[in-house]
Write an enzyme that holds these catalytic residues in place. Structure first.
Site, PDB file in Angstrom:
ATOM      1  N   LYS A 122      43.364  28.594  38.809  1.00  0.00           N
ATOM      2  CA  LYS A 122      43.203  27.753  40.001  1.00  0.00           C
ATOM      3  C   LYS A 122      41.712  27.724  40.312  1.00  0.00           C
ATOM      4  O   LYS A 122      41.146  28.448  39.982  1.00  0.00           O
ATOM      5  CB  LYS A 122      44.018  28.494  41.140  1.00  0.00           C
ATOM      6  CG  LYS A 122      43.043  29.796  41.669  1.00  0.00           C
ATOM      7  CD  LYS A 122      42.298  29.465  42.910  1.00  0.00           C
ATOM      8  CE  LYS A 122      41.559  30.638  43.717  1.00  0.00           C
ATOM      9  NZ  LYS A 122      40.841  31.542  42.752  1.00  0.00           N
ATOM     10  N   ASN A 143      42.987  38.748  24.479  1.00  0.00           N
ATOM     11  CA  ASN A 143      41.922  38.336  25.333  1.00  0.00           C
ATOM     12  C   ASN A 143      41.161  39.530  25.601  1.00  0.00           C
ATOM     13  O   ASN A 143      39.695  39.462  25.611  1.00  0.00           O
ATOM     14  CB  ASN A 143      42.266  37.524  26.350  1.00  0.00           C
ATOM     15  CG  ASN A 143      43.013  36.433  26.123  1.00  0.00           C
ATOM     16  OD1 ASN A 143      44.121  36.061  26.092  1.00  0.00           O
ATOM     17  ND2 ASN A 143      42.230  35.308  25.877  1.00  0.00           N
ATOM     18  N   GLY A 153      38.054  37.511  35.448  1.00  0.00           N
ATOM     19  CA  GLY A 153      37.036  37.821  36.346  1.00  0.00           C
ATOM     20  C   GLY A 153      35.799  36.825  36.768  1.00  0.00           C
ATOM     21  O   GLY A 153      34.688  36.833  37.217  1.00  0.00           O
ATOM     22  N   ALA A 154      36.317  35.512  36.663  1.00  0.00           N
ATOM     23  CA  ALA A 154      35.516  34.466  36.859  1.00  0.00           C
ATOM     24  C   ALA A 154      35.787  33.705  38.244  1.00  0.00           C
ATOM     25  O   ALA A 154      35.475  32.599  38.494  1.00  0.00           O
ATOM     26  CB  ALA A 154      35.424  33.194  35.683  1.00  0.00           C
ATOM     27  N   GLY A 155      37.028  34.262  38.987  1.00  0.00           N
ATOM     28  CA  GLY A 155      37.444  33.588  40.145  1.00  0.00           C
ATOM     29  C   GLY A 155      38.187  32.284  40.063  1.00  0.00           C
ATOM     30  O   GLY A 155      38.691  31.710  40.920  1.00  0.00           O
ATOM     31  N   SER A 167      43.080  34.182  36.853  1.00  0.00           N
ATOM     32  CA  SER A 167      43.448  34.610  35.806  1.00  0.00           C
ATOM     33  C   SER A 167      44.570  35.663  35.823  1.00  0.00           C
ATOM     34  O   SER A 167      45.662  35.896  35.227  1.00  0.00           O
ATOM     35  CB  SER A 167      42.527  35.134  34.676  1.00  0.00           C
ATOM     36  OG  SER A 167      41.689  36.180  35.290  1.00  0.00           O
ATOM     37  N   SER A 168      44.278  36.567  36.784  1.00  0.00           N
ATOM     38  CA  SER A 168      45.474  37.889  37.122  1.00  0.00           C
ATOM     39  C   SER A 168      46.489  37.115  37.661  1.00  0.00           C
ATOM     40  O   SER A 168      47.742  37.581  37.296  1.00  0.00           O
ATOM     41  CB  SER A 168      44.640  38.617  37.959  1.00  0.00           C
ATOM     42  OG  SER A 168      44.588  38.275  39.337  1.00  0.00           O
ATOM     43  N   ASP A 188      46.512  32.480  45.058  1.00  0.00           N
ATOM     44  CA  ASP A 188      46.374  32.408  43.561  1.00  0.00           C
ATOM     45  C   ASP A 188      47.727  32.469  42.766  1.00  0.00           C
ATOM     46  O   ASP A 188      48.120  31.406  41.898  1.00  0.00           O
ATOM     47  CB  ASP A 188      45.532  33.498  42.953  1.00  0.00           C
ATOM     48  CG  ASP A 188      43.856  33.538  43.254  1.00  0.00           C
ATOM     49  OD1 ASP A 188      43.527  32.466  44.025  1.00  0.00           O
ATOM     50  OD2 ASP A 188      43.213  34.088  42.693  1.00  0.00           O
TER      51      ASP A 188
END
Length: 401
Positions: A18, A60, A145-147, A150-151, A209
């Site tokens: 997102k 990953n 961790g790029a906003g 991903s989680s 998210d």
């Protein structure tokens, strides 16, 4: 429709990342934000395991974890064993139990530890007394961790896969290369369970998210209310990661401090960001047969205005200024997405932009040391894929695991 329980074959499921199109930071103060599905996706492959082994492979982050079903069965009394129960939030006692079960040594990476805990919580809670041997591989196009959600994409993939494996939702298999989608009721259940996975990872997530990863398209978020938008067109973008780390907490706190210090200045800026989100929503939802060039021009103007506003409230960064300078030299329009202070930015690509312009911009951004993807927003939500429909690079990625 087929039920996975009766099938002895692999499942391939994916969910999108997102980005925030407009409204970051203003949303913290009650304004509207628009969150859109990013067509960089997380993919999960699930196969029945012939013995009683549960294996999850996360290439990953360089993690491969294995448990025997017999190790996990004693834990079931601490989790809801009724396969028809509704999702509930993980308790601290449950998480402590899972930490002991996962057995991570001191110094383990947070990403690795939290991914394992989210899997174990969803596996035990969803499958209940019917836990069985599984071989799971998760591979993602999203940098952690790029906003970029991903989680949440990970949690949605896990929830969809485990609900399918346990027979709690259907397996929408189609012949040939047509992707399958679940019913609205099933998507609601997937989203509810994915939200619990996000709680394991983040503690107190907003739910935006995982909703985007489940539903795709675009969502309006305001004052805790999430509303899916209608008829959202796919928009081509460049997504650029400046690789500059930032603290969302510090950036949010900085905006709050400015608002308290200069309420007559900052409040109108936040209200203007809200109006930008409203105008963008109107344009996207009014599009029934694709956007006109005039509408693209308005979207570009909104991007430019919002980027200036975000600088005013203090969440810009020299790396983002440089990015905007590079793209404007090529006639393209960019803004940060997410917390700012570095991180990522999106650049809108009109359909009439020349390929040479896009390639030149990408090359110059890469020369700046940035990571750059050409992708789209407004992407479809969680989907089940026949293996024939998977892109070749995804097939190769799973083969190389």
């Amino acid at each position: 429709m087929q039920n996975y329980v009766a099938m002895d074959k692999e499942l391939f499921i994916s969910a999108p990342g997102k980005v925030i199109l407009h409204g970051e930071h203003a949303v913290v103060h009650g304004k509207m934000a628009l969150a859109v599905g990013l067509n960089l996706r997380t993919f999960i492959q699930v196969k029945p395991h012939r013995d009683s082994t549960v294996l999850i492979n996360l290439p990953n982050i360089g993690t491969k974890l294995t448990w025997d079903v017999s190790e996990l069965q004693p834990l079931l009394t601490r989790f809801q064993g009724d396969p028809g129960h509704e999702p509930v939030s993980p308790s601290s006692e449950q998480l402590d139990l899972l930490k002991t079960c996962a057995g991570f040594p001191e110094g383990s990476k947070d990403t690795e530890r939290l991914a394992a805990l989210a899997f174990l919580y969803l596996y035990l809670s969803i499958c209940g007394r019917d836990i069985k041997g599984l071989n799971i591989v998760v591979w993602s196009q999203l940098p952690p961790g790029a906003g970029l959600g991903s989680s949440a994409a990970y949690s949605v993939c896990l929830a969809a896969a485990l609900l399918t494996v346990s027979g709690r939702i259907s397996c929408p298999v189609h012949e040939g290369t047509e992707d399958g989608r679940w019913t609205e009721t099933e998507l609601k259940l997937i989203n509810s369970w994915a939200f619990q996975g996000e709680k394991v990872i983040h503690g107190n997530p907003s739910g935006v998210d995982n909703a985007v990863a489940t539903l795709g398209g675009a969502l309006q978020y305001q004052a805790g209310q999430i509303t899916p938008m209608k008829r959202v067109p796919l928009l081509q973008i460049l997504l650029t990661n400046t690789r500059v780390p930032r603290s969302t907490k510090i950036l949010v706190s900085g905006v709050k401090d400015k608002l308290l210090k200069y309420p007559g200045i900052i409040e109108p800026v936040l209200s203007s960001i809200h109006a930008i989100s409203q105008e963008c929503q109107h344009i996207l939802e009014a599009s029934t047969s694709g956007l006109s060039m005039d509408q693209y021009s308005v979207l570009e103007e909104l991007i430019d205005i919002n980027q200036h506003h975000l600088n005013v409230i203090g969440v810009g960064h020299p790396s983002l200024d440089r990015l905007c300078q590079v793209t404007v030299l090529h006639g393209l329009h960019s803004k940060l997405t997410g917390a700012g202070g570095g991180g990522c930015a999106i650049t809108l690509l009109r359909p009439d932009v020349d390929r040479s312009v896009v390639e030149a911009a990408k090359q110059q951004l890469t020369d700046c040391g940035y990571q750059c993807w050409e992708t789209s927003i407004g992407a479809p939500g969680v989907s089940l894929h026949p293996s024939l429909s998977l892109p070749q690079d995804i097939i190769r990625a799973f083969r190389n695991v």
